[in-house]
Every structure is written in structure tokens, then in C-alpha cells.
Scaffold this motif. Structure first.
Motif, PDB file in Angstrom:
ATOM      1  N   GLU A 146       0.829  -1.205   0.000  1.00  0.00           N
ATOM      2  CA  GLU A 146       0.000   0.000   0.000  1.00  0.00           C
ATOM      3  C   GLU A 146       0.862   1.252   0.000  1.00  0.00           C
ATOM      4  N   ASN A 147       2.097   1.128   0.478  1.00  0.00           N
ATOM      5  CA  ASN A 147       3.051   2.239   0.479  1.00  0.00           C
ATOM      6  C   ASN A 147       4.383   1.699  -0.029  1.00  0.00           C
ATOM      7  N   ARG A 148       5.444   2.421   0.123  1.00  0.00           N
ATOM      8  CA  ARG A 148       6.732   1.965  -0.399  1.00  0.00           C
ATOM      9  C   ARG A 148       7.501   1.096   0.593  1.00  0.00           C
ATOM     10  N   ASP A 149       6.860   0.648   1.637  1.00  0.00           N
ATOM     11  CA  ASP A 149       7.484  -0.227   2.621  1.00  0.00           C
ATOM     12  C   ASP A 149       7.150  -1.673   2.245  1.00  0.00           C
ATOM     13  N   PHE A 150       8.117  -2.390   1.703  1.00  0.00           N
ATOM     14  CA  PHE A 150       7.903  -3.750   1.223  1.00  0.00           C
ATOM     15  C   PHE A 150       8.412  -4.815   2.195  1.00  0.00           C
ATOM     16  N   ARG A 151       8.739  -4.418   3.429  1.00  0.00           N
ATOM     17  CA  ARG A 151       9.334  -5.371   4.362  1.00  0.00           C
ATOM     18  C   ARG A 151       8.409  -6.547   4.696  1.00  0.00           C
ATOM     19  N   GLU A 152       7.105  -6.320   4.715  1.00  0.00           N
ATOM     20  CA  GLU A 152       6.157  -7.391   5.032  1.00  0.00           C
ATOM     21  C   GLU A 152       5.503  -7.974   3.782  1.00  0.00           C
ATOM     22  N   SER A 153       5.875  -7.491   2.617  1.00  0.00           N
ATOM     23  CA  SER A 153       5.253  -7.945   1.372  1.00  0.00           C
ATOM     24  C   SER A 153       5.763  -9.327   0.976  1.00  0.00           C
ATOM     25  N   LYS A 154       4.895 -10.090   0.343  1.00  0.00           N
ATOM     26  CA  LYS A 154       5.266 -11.408  -0.173  1.00  0.00           C
ATOM     27  C   LYS A 154       5.730 -11.252  -1.616  1.00  0.00           C
ATOM     28  N   TRP A 155       6.867 -11.841  -1.910  1.00  0.00           N
ATOM     29  CA  TRP A 155       7.410 -11.830  -3.262  1.00  0.00           C
ATOM     30  C   TRP A 155       6.917 -13.067  -3.999  1.00  0.00           C
ATOM     31  N   ASP A 156       6.356 -12.866  -5.191  1.00  0.00           N
ATOM     32  CA  ASP A 156       5.867 -13.948  -6.044  1.00  0.00           C
ATOM     33  C   ASP A 156       6.650 -13.919  -7.348  1.00  0.00           C
ATOM     34  N   SER A 157       6.824 -15.104  -7.941  1.00  0.00           N
ATOM     35  CA  SER A 157       7.610 -15.171  -9.173  1.00  0.00           C
ATOM     36  C   SER A 157       6.751 -15.560 -10.360  1.00  0.00           C
ATOM     37  N   ALA A 158       7.209 -15.127 -11.522  1.00  0.00           N
ATOM     38  CA  ALA A 158       6.624 -15.520 -12.802  1.00  0.00           C
ATOM     39  C   ALA A 158       7.788 -15.861 -13.718  1.00  0.00           C
ATOM     40  N   PRO A 159       7.646 -16.928 -14.516  1.00  0.00           N
ATOM     41  CA  PRO A 159       8.765 -17.314 -15.383  1.00  0.00           C
ATOM     42  C   PRO A 159       8.979 -16.326 -16.516  1.00  0.00           C
TER      43      PRO A 159
END
Length: 191
Positions: free
Chosen positions: A130-143
Motif C-alpha cells: 500500500e506504500n513503499r514499505d515492502f518489508r512485510e510484502s510477499k514476493w511472487d515469481s513468474a517465469p
């Protein structure tokens, strides 16, 4: 008061001895940086402060969904360190990677990764916040289709913020290892 002391003549001399960035023009040996993408102590763009100024061969491994302790995807760190060590000892450079991030009209963007030689596989990792703080965000991958030039086309993300990085996979002596790009936040100008 430590930073104030650095501004003194004695502090400046000490800083020039202990901070490798102050004598980076002499550090031409290969470098490997390993970071957790969710590190609680560093913003995503912290690496942008010095990455382009590092001299000599340089490689990066961002561990998705790993914090400062690198508990998640730790094998990326250990196998990457092993590949880097092997490369230095055997005097065989790791693959050459370069990348560009380009903002287009209407919020669209492109990520172009060039690799020599082509990797075995490639992915784009994305996280939203929601903001520029990605510390709690989940990273997802796409090939991504692996090749010497790989391109990812992205669309605007609406009200959320988006961060991403590219990742390529190679093998050395049958052991897979990963190299990554720096982070990109579409809509923000890189300096």
C-alpha cells in the motif's frame, strides 16, 4: 555523536581507512552482494546509492521473502557464495548480467535483462504494498523465457506500489545458483 565526529579531520581520516566505499576505485576484485529482499533494516533502493559506483566485476543475489537473517531461500546464498568462490579461485568469471528498467506511457514499464551466456531459467519477482514499505510484502515469481535477452512487460498497478527484480539461474559443477538484478519500482525515477 558518531556522525558529527566523522566531520572532523581525525574522523575523516579514520573514515577513509575503514569505509571501503571511500577507496572503491582501488577495489577491482570481483564482488558478490547477498541481501534479503525483506530486510527490516534496509530500504529496497539502498543498493542504488552505491551499486553503479562499484568498480570491477560485481554480482548480486537478492533472496526473495528472506529478511535480514536470510532464513528463507538460504540455499541461494550458500550456492551463490560457492559459485562465486569457485569462479574466483579458478579465475573463471561468472556470467555477465546487465539490466535496464524503462517507464513507458500510461504507467506501462519494461524490464530488460541481458545475460552472457544465456541462463538455464529466469524469473521476475514482484511484490505489492500500500506504500513503499515492502518489508512485510510477499514476493511472487513468474517465469521469463530464458535467453541472452529477456524482457518483461508490465502494466500499471493502480493505487498499490509495485517492486520487482529479475533472477536468472545457472549451474556450476551440477549445483544451481542464482544471480539477480537490483530492485525496480515502476513509476519512480532511478537516480
Amino acid at each position: 555523536g558518531l556522525m558529527e565526529k566523522v566531520a572532523t579531520p581525525t574522523g575523516t581520516n579514520l573514515w577513509k581507512m575503514v569505509d571501503p566505499f571511500t577507496y572503491r576505485e582501488r577495489l577491482l576484485k570481483p564482488k558478490l552482494l547477498i541481501n534479503g529482499a525483506n530486510d527490516r533494516y534496509w530500504t529496497l533502493d539502498a543498493l542504488d546509492l552505491y551499486w553503479k559506483d562499484l568498480r570491477g566485476p560485481k554480482y548480486l543475489i537478492e533472496l526473495p521473502n528472506a529478511g535480514h537473517d536470510l532464513k528463507v531461500n538460504r540455499d541461494w546464498a550458500t550456492s551463490g557464495l560457492g559459485a562465486f568462490f569457485h569462479s574466483v579461485v579458478m579465475n573463471r568469471p561468472l556470467p555477465q548480467l546487465s539490466w535496464d528498467f524503462a517507464q513507458g506511457a500510461g504507467g506501462e514499464f519494461n524490464v530488460t535483462i541481458r545475460a552472457n551466456p544465456a541462463p538455464q531459467s529466469a524469473r521476475i519477482w514482484t511484490a505489492r504494498s500500500e506504500n513503499r514499505d515492502f518489508r512485510e510484502s510477499k514476493w511472487d515469481s513468474a517465469p521469463l523465457k530464458a535467453g541472452e535477452t529477456m524482457t518483461y512487460h508490465g502494466q500499471p498497478v493502480g493505487a498499490d506500489h509495485l517492486a520487482l527484480f529479475g533472477e536468472v539461474e545457472y549451474q556450476i559443477n551440477g549445483i544451481p545458483y542464482h544471480l539477480t538484478t537490483t530492485f525496480y519500482e515502476p513509476g519512480l525515477e532511478k537516480k
